[in-house]
Design a protein around this motif. Structure first.
Motif, PDB file in Angstrom:
ATOM      1  N   PHE A 156     -12.940 -13.859  -6.030  1.00  0.00           N
ATOM      2  CA  PHE A 156     -13.928 -14.066  -7.087  1.00  0.00           C
ATOM      3  C   PHE A 156     -14.294 -12.785  -7.831  1.00  0.00           C
ATOM      4  O   PHE A 156     -15.112 -12.799  -8.724  1.00  0.00           O
ATOM      5  CB  PHE A 156     -15.195 -14.707  -6.504  1.00  0.00           C
ATOM      6  CG  PHE A 156     -14.926 -16.034  -5.862  1.00  0.00           C
ATOM      7  CD1 PHE A 156     -14.553 -17.123  -6.639  1.00  0.00           C
ATOM      8  CD2 PHE A 156     -15.018 -16.190  -4.492  1.00  0.00           C
ATOM      9  CE1 PHE A 156     -14.289 -18.347  -6.054  1.00  0.00           C
ATOM     10  CE2 PHE A 156     -14.755 -17.407  -3.899  1.00  0.00           C
ATOM     11  CZ  PHE A 156     -14.389 -18.500  -4.680  1.00  0.00           C
ATOM     12  N   SER A 157     -13.696 -11.654  -7.460  1.00  0.00           N
ATOM     13  CA  SER A 157     -13.993 -10.381  -8.114  1.00  0.00           C
ATOM     14  C   SER A 157     -13.404 -10.345  -9.517  1.00  0.00           C
ATOM     15  O   SER A 157     -12.292 -10.785  -9.753  1.00  0.00           O
ATOM     16  CB  SER A 157     -13.421  -9.223  -7.304  1.00  0.00           C
ATOM     17  OG  SER A 157     -14.003  -9.196  -6.029  1.00  0.00           O
TER      18      SER A 157
ATOM     19  N   SER B 121     -16.243  -5.431   3.776  1.00  0.00           N
ATOM     20  CA  SER B 121     -16.567  -6.861   3.748  1.00  0.00           C
ATOM     21  C   SER B 121     -17.919  -7.133   3.097  1.00  0.00           C
ATOM     22  O   SER B 121     -18.551  -8.149   3.347  1.00  0.00           O
ATOM     23  CB  SER B 121     -16.509  -7.481   5.148  1.00  0.00           C
ATOM     24  OG  SER B 121     -15.210  -7.353   5.669  1.00  0.00           O
ATOM     25  N   THR B 122     -18.382  -6.212   2.260  1.00  0.00           N
ATOM     26  CA  THR B 122     -19.556  -6.422   1.409  1.00  0.00           C
ATOM     27  C   THR B 122     -19.109  -6.139  -0.019  1.00  0.00           C
ATOM     28  O   THR B 122     -17.949  -5.859  -0.273  1.00  0.00           O
ATOM     29  CB  THR B 122     -20.713  -5.473   1.795  1.00  0.00           C
ATOM     30  OG1 THR B 122     -20.340  -4.126   1.493  1.00  0.00           O
ATOM     31  CG2 THR B 122     -21.065  -5.587   3.272  1.00  0.00           C
ATOM     32  N   SER B 123     -20.019  -6.175  -0.970  1.00  0.00           N
ATOM     33  CA  SER B 123     -19.639  -5.876  -2.358  1.00  0.00           C
ATOM     34  C   SER B 123     -19.575  -4.383  -2.635  1.00  0.00           C
ATOM     35  O   SER B 123     -19.080  -3.964  -3.669  1.00  0.00           O
ATOM     36  CB  SER B 123     -20.592  -6.559  -3.334  1.00  0.00           C
ATOM     37  OG  SER B 123     -21.907  -6.068  -3.152  1.00  0.00           O
TER      38      SER B 123
ATOM     39  N   ILE C 158     -19.447 -12.612  -8.912  1.00  0.00           N
ATOM     40  CA  ILE C 158     -20.442 -13.427  -8.219  1.00  0.00           C
ATOM     41  C   ILE C 158     -19.917 -13.746  -6.828  1.00  0.00           C
ATOM     42  O   ILE C 158     -18.782 -14.187  -6.662  1.00  0.00           O
ATOM     43  CB  ILE C 158     -20.715 -14.717  -9.008  1.00  0.00           C
ATOM     44  CG1 ILE C 158     -21.275 -14.373 -10.384  1.00  0.00           C
ATOM     45  CG2 ILE C 158     -21.666 -15.632  -8.242  1.00  0.00           C
ATOM     46  CD1 ILE C 158     -21.382 -15.535 -11.313  1.00  0.00           C
ATOM     47  N   SER C 159     -20.742 -13.522  -5.805  1.00  0.00           N
ATOM     48  CA  SER C 159     -20.376 -13.770  -4.405  1.00  0.00           C
ATOM     49  C   SER C 159     -19.069 -13.077  -4.052  1.00  0.00           C
ATOM     50  O   SER C 159     -18.122 -13.707  -3.583  1.00  0.00           O
ATOM     51  CB  SER C 159     -20.268 -15.268  -4.135  1.00  0.00           C
ATOM     52  OG  SER C 159     -21.496 -15.893  -4.352  1.00  0.00           O
ATOM     53  N   VAL C 160     -19.008 -11.766  -4.291  1.00  0.00           N
ATOM     54  CA  VAL C 160     -17.781 -11.006  -4.076  1.00  0.00           C
ATOM     55  C   VAL C 160     -17.911 -10.088  -2.869  1.00  0.00           C
ATOM     56  O   VAL C 160     -19.001  -9.767  -2.419  1.00  0.00           O
ATOM     57  CB  VAL C 160     -17.411 -10.160  -5.319  1.00  0.00           C
ATOM     58  CG1 VAL C 160     -17.133 -11.058  -6.501  1.00  0.00           C
ATOM     59  CG2 VAL C 160     -18.478  -9.146  -5.651  1.00  0.00           C
ATOM     60  N   SER C 161     -16.778  -9.668  -2.359  1.00  0.00           N
ATOM     61  CA  SER C 161     -16.728  -8.670  -1.298  1.00  0.00           C
ATOM     62  C   SER C 161     -15.422  -7.910  -1.450  1.00  0.00           C
ATOM     63  O   SER C 161     -14.537  -8.313  -2.197  1.00  0.00           O
ATOM     64  CB  SER C 161     -16.804  -9.333   0.077  1.00  0.00           C
ATOM     65  OG  SER C 161     -15.661 -10.123   0.307  1.00  0.00           O
TER      66      SER C 161
ATOM     67  N   SER D  33     -12.250  -9.648  -3.046  1.00  0.00           N
ATOM     68  CA  SER D  33     -12.138 -11.087  -2.843  1.00  0.00           C
ATOM     69  C   SER D  33     -11.655 -11.760  -4.125  1.00  0.00           C
ATOM     70  O   SER D  33     -11.670 -11.170  -5.205  1.00  0.00           O
ATOM     71  CB  SER D  33     -13.486 -11.672  -2.417  1.00  0.00           C
ATOM     72  OG  SER D  33     -14.434 -11.522  -3.452  1.00  0.00           O
TER      73      SER D  33
END
Length: 150
Positions: free
Chosen positions: A126-127, A100-102, A82-85, A124
């Motif tokens: 949160f991944s 810098s995106t998922s 969730i909200s990862v990159s 990131s």
């Protein structure tokens, strides 16, 4: 040495041992591949990514053909969560989009029977996992591996 100091030293040693083991243990890897036979040529694609990592994850994408062809090979790498990159690196011949995106893509074009790309993904915090896939575009066929993880 008093008991409190001895316990503290044992706890620190245990933590270092466990932490060192976790950091040096081999990463779990996932692969996905696919092949198709079209017009006298066998096309094969394969992707690899690690799933267990500390701060970065290796990935690669390869393709081969039984006959030389013009091709475009893409290695897609994505971060799951969730909200990862993520940010990826790749071989010097590959162009990279989507850092810098998922979802990031490394792309190489050429002529021949084989292409291989590899690099490192830095997801990131949160991944949950990193996944890769390999896509080949030719005039006759466009095979794609599946994602190495969800």
């Amino acid at each position: 040495m008093n008991t409190l100091v001895r316990r503290s030293l044992l706890a620190a040693a245990s933590t270092a041992l466990v932490g060192g083991t976790m950091l040096t243990s081999p990463a779990q890897a996932f692969t996905s591949s696919s092949s198709v036979y079209v017009g006298g040529t066998n096309y094969y694609v394969k992707a690899y990514s690690c799933n267990s990592y500390w701060s970065s994850c290796s990935w690669n994408a390869e393709t081969s053909m039984s006959n030389s062809k013009n091709f475009v090979h893409r290695g897609d790498v994505k971060a799951n969560g969730i909200s990862v990159s993520l940010t990826i690196s790749a071989d010097s011949g590959a162009g990279i989009t989507g850092n810098s995106t998922s979802l990031a893509t490394a792309k190489e074009s050429g002529y021949g029977r084989y292409n291989y790309m590899s690099g490192v993904a830095r997801p990131s915090v949160f991944s949950i996992s990193v996944a890769a896939r390999s896509r080949l575009d030719t005039a006759a066929a466009d095979p794609s591996s599946g994602w190495t993880t969800w």
